[in-house]
Design a protein around this motif. Structure first.
Motif, PDB file in Angstrom:
ATOM      1  N   MET A  56      46.971  51.428  47.784  1.00 23.33           N
ATOM      2  CA  MET A  56      45.882  51.727  46.857  1.00 23.33           C
ATOM      3  C   MET A  56      44.817  50.637  46.850  1.00 23.33           C
ATOM      4  SD  MET A  56      45.988  51.850  42.704  1.00 23.33           S
ATOM      5  CE  MET A  56      46.505  53.521  42.375  1.00 23.33           C
ATOM      6  N   GLY A  57      45.207  49.399  47.128  1.00 21.32           N
ATOM      7  CA  GLY A  57      44.247  48.306  47.145  1.00 21.32           C
ATOM      8  C   GLY A  57      43.090  48.557  48.087  1.00 21.32           C
ATOM      9  N   GLY A  58      43.334  49.316  49.160  1.00 21.29           N
ATOM     10  CA  GLY A  58      42.258  49.645  50.091  1.00 21.29           C
ATOM     11  C   GLY A  58      41.212  50.557  49.467  1.00 21.29           C
ATOM     12  N   LEU A  59      41.658  51.507  48.641  1.00 23.36           N
ATOM     13  CA  LEU A  59      40.712  52.376  47.938  1.00 23.36           C
ATOM     14  C   LEU A  59      39.893  51.566  46.938  1.00 23.36           C
ATOM     15  CD1 LEU A  59      43.015  55.473  47.237  1.00 23.36           C
ATOM     16  CD2 LEU A  59      41.379  55.160  49.107  1.00 23.36           C
ATOM     17  N   VAL A  60      40.545  50.637  46.240  1.00 21.99           N
ATOM     18  CA  VAL A  60      39.837  49.777  45.283  1.00 21.99           C
ATOM     19  C   VAL A  60      38.811  48.922  46.021  1.00 21.99           C
ATOM     20  CG1 VAL A  60      40.127  47.891  43.629  1.00 21.99           C
ATOM     21  CG2 VAL A  60      41.769  49.772  43.662  1.00 21.99           C
ATOM     22  N   ALA A  61      39.176  48.388  47.184  1.00 22.74           N
ATOM     23  CA  ALA A  61      38.245  47.559  47.958  1.00 22.74           C
ATOM     24  C   ALA A  61      37.059  48.372  48.448  1.00 22.74           C
ATOM     25  CB  ALA A  61      38.984  46.922  49.138  1.00 22.74           C
ATOM     26  N   ARG A  62      37.303  49.587  48.940  1.00 19.75           N
ATOM     27  CA  ARG A  62      36.190  50.436  49.374  1.00 19.75           C
ATOM     28  C   ARG A  62      35.278  50.780  48.205  1.00 19.75           C
ATOM     29  NH1 ARG A  62      38.254  55.659  51.766  1.00 19.75           N
ATOM     30  NH2 ARG A  62      36.008  56.075  51.848  1.00 19.75           N
ATOM     31  N   SER A  63      35.872  51.038  47.047  1.00 25.60           N
ATOM     32  CA  SER A  63      35.085  51.335  45.859  1.00 25.60           C
ATOM     33  C   SER A  63      34.220  50.137  45.471  1.00 25.60           C
ATOM     34  CB  SER A  63      36.007  51.727  44.705  1.00 25.60           C
ATOM     35  OG  SER A  63      35.278  52.016  43.538  1.00 25.60           O
TER      36      SER A  63
END
Length: 416
Positions: free
Chosen positions: A232-239
């Motif tokens: 999920m950290g990747g989605l947060v980073a993209r956001s």
């Protein structure tokens, strides 16, 4: 570190923890009464008896009993909160700050709880709610201490953990990618801790603000910023990248410094397990007798439901019912421009099992989702071949402790 792991978990409790648990217990009691009342009314409805003022409510004496239970529960909650609040000043740990022991078990429990119920904890101002912040070795980051020790470099590596996890869990089977890249490439790793139960876009906006503050407070000029994100950290980073790129004023200071963005097992296009939970919602709501129990399935957090399709924007979820069946309506968000982006995926199957790769992936995230591949070309993220890596016979959490993954990260970050 070893002694902290073996300490008695009960000694790690704080008065604020007890107050938070008491709040959850009273909320659970009230929720159970609503489920029981809903089942009760469903049975009465089959006999042709009318409902109360709202759907699922009983009327008359029966309804009064349920209302009384909830009223008493609210009074008990208020009494417990007031009493425990008065105790907190007398039960405050004396060893705080840089000398405080790292409470591994407590932090792991809090991370899991925030992943499942984090949005509810934040809404209720529950003391168990995790606030976003920077950490090193399990303790809050102190830039002045970094400056005094001379250990800060201009190459900053930001580590963003996944769902129901925390910064401490980057250490997996004795290995930490942050430590490894610090030794081999001279990075200074900093670890994000955040409430994974909040919407990914909410965490993304906060992360962008936190990165602004980090760059401003860093004791030496930042020459290079890299992000390593798991799950999920990747989605947060993209956001966070999208938020920084589209903000009006002032312009972002951290995004122009971002050189590398690495995703480890990120569900860019969602995870099947959340979709399975969505089907549970639909099945429980299909009959009057099981419908009250849908409340239990709908306890899962906004962060978890965002994993259904891989939401990164507010617009992906605003104005939509989280538990109502709907198609993928995400707005396509490309990878950030001018940033070298990499995708690492894992597959439990052997290389010779293409069907298992696609269907099973790493046990949580399908292979195509981790690589950003989608049947709709507009949604495909388009990682170049030389910036993709697939590791076989490896699970989702195994990505954190695998030396082969670490060497791939070293090769990528050291050569581009």
């Amino acid at each position: 570190m070893t002694s902290a792991r073996r300490s008695n978990p009960l000694r790690q409790l704080r008065a604020s923890d007890l107050r938070g648990v008491a709040r959850l217990a009273t909320q659970a009691t009230a929720g159970a009464s609503r489920v029981a009342e809903g089942v009760h009314q469903s049975v009465l409805g089959t006999l042709g008896l009318p409902e109360g003022a709202e759907p699922g409510q009983a009327r008359g004496l029966t309804g009064l009993v349920y209302q009384s239970i909830r009223g008493v529960t609210r009074l008990v909650d208020a009494g417990l909160q007031a009493g425990l609040s008065r105790l907190e000043p007398f039960w405050t740990p004396t060893d705080t700050g840089a000398t405080a022991p790292v409470q591994w078990e407590r932090e792991a429990v809090l991370a899991a709880l925030n992943g499942v119920l984090g949005d509810r904890l934040a809404r209720d101002h529950n003391p168990l709610c995790t606030a976003m912040g920077w950490y090193r070795q399990g303790l809050p980051l102190d830039p002045s201490a970094l400056a005094a020790s001379g250990t800060a470099t201009g190459k900053v590596l930001v580590m963003v953990h996944g769902l129901c996890m925390n910064d401490l869990q980057w250490r997996h089977h004795g290995h930490d990618h942050g430590d490894y890249l610090a030794r081999t490439l001279g990075y200074t790793p900093v670890y994000l801790r955040y409430n994974t139960g909040l919407h990914t876009s909410t965490n993304g906006a906060t992360l962008s603000a936190q990165l602004e503050a980090l760059v401003a407070a860093w004791p030496v000029p930042v020459t290079e910023l890299s992000v390593l994100a798991h799950s999920m950290g990747g989605l947060v980073a993209r956001s966070a990248c999208q938020h920084a790129a589209t903000q009006s004023a002032p312009p972002s200071r951290w995004l122009p410094l971002l050189r590398h963005l690495v995703f480890l097992g990120t569900p860019h296009h969602g995870a099947p397990l959340e979709r399975a939970g969505h089907w549970v919602d639909a099945l429980l709501g299909s009959t009057p007798f099981s419908r009250p129990f849908a409340r239990l399935a709908q306890l899962r957090s906004a962060g978890i439901t965002d994993l259904r399709y891989g939401h990164v924007l507010d617009a992906d979820w605003l104005g939509r019912h989280r538990f109502r069946k709907s198609p993928d309506q995400r707005i396509p968000v490309p990878l950030p421009q001018g940033v070298a982006s990499y995708a690492v995926a894992a597959a439990l199957a052997a290389r010779r099992s293409p069907a298992a790769e696609r269907l099973v992936g790493d046990g949580l995230v399908p292979l195509h989702s981790a690589l950003g591949v989608h049947d709709d070309g507009r949604r495909t993220l388009g990682f170049p071949r030389h910036r993709q890596a697939v590791f076989y016979r490896l699970g989702h959490l195994g990505l954190l402790g695998d030396l082969g993954v670490a060497r791939q990260l070293e090769q990528w970050l050291g050569s581009e």
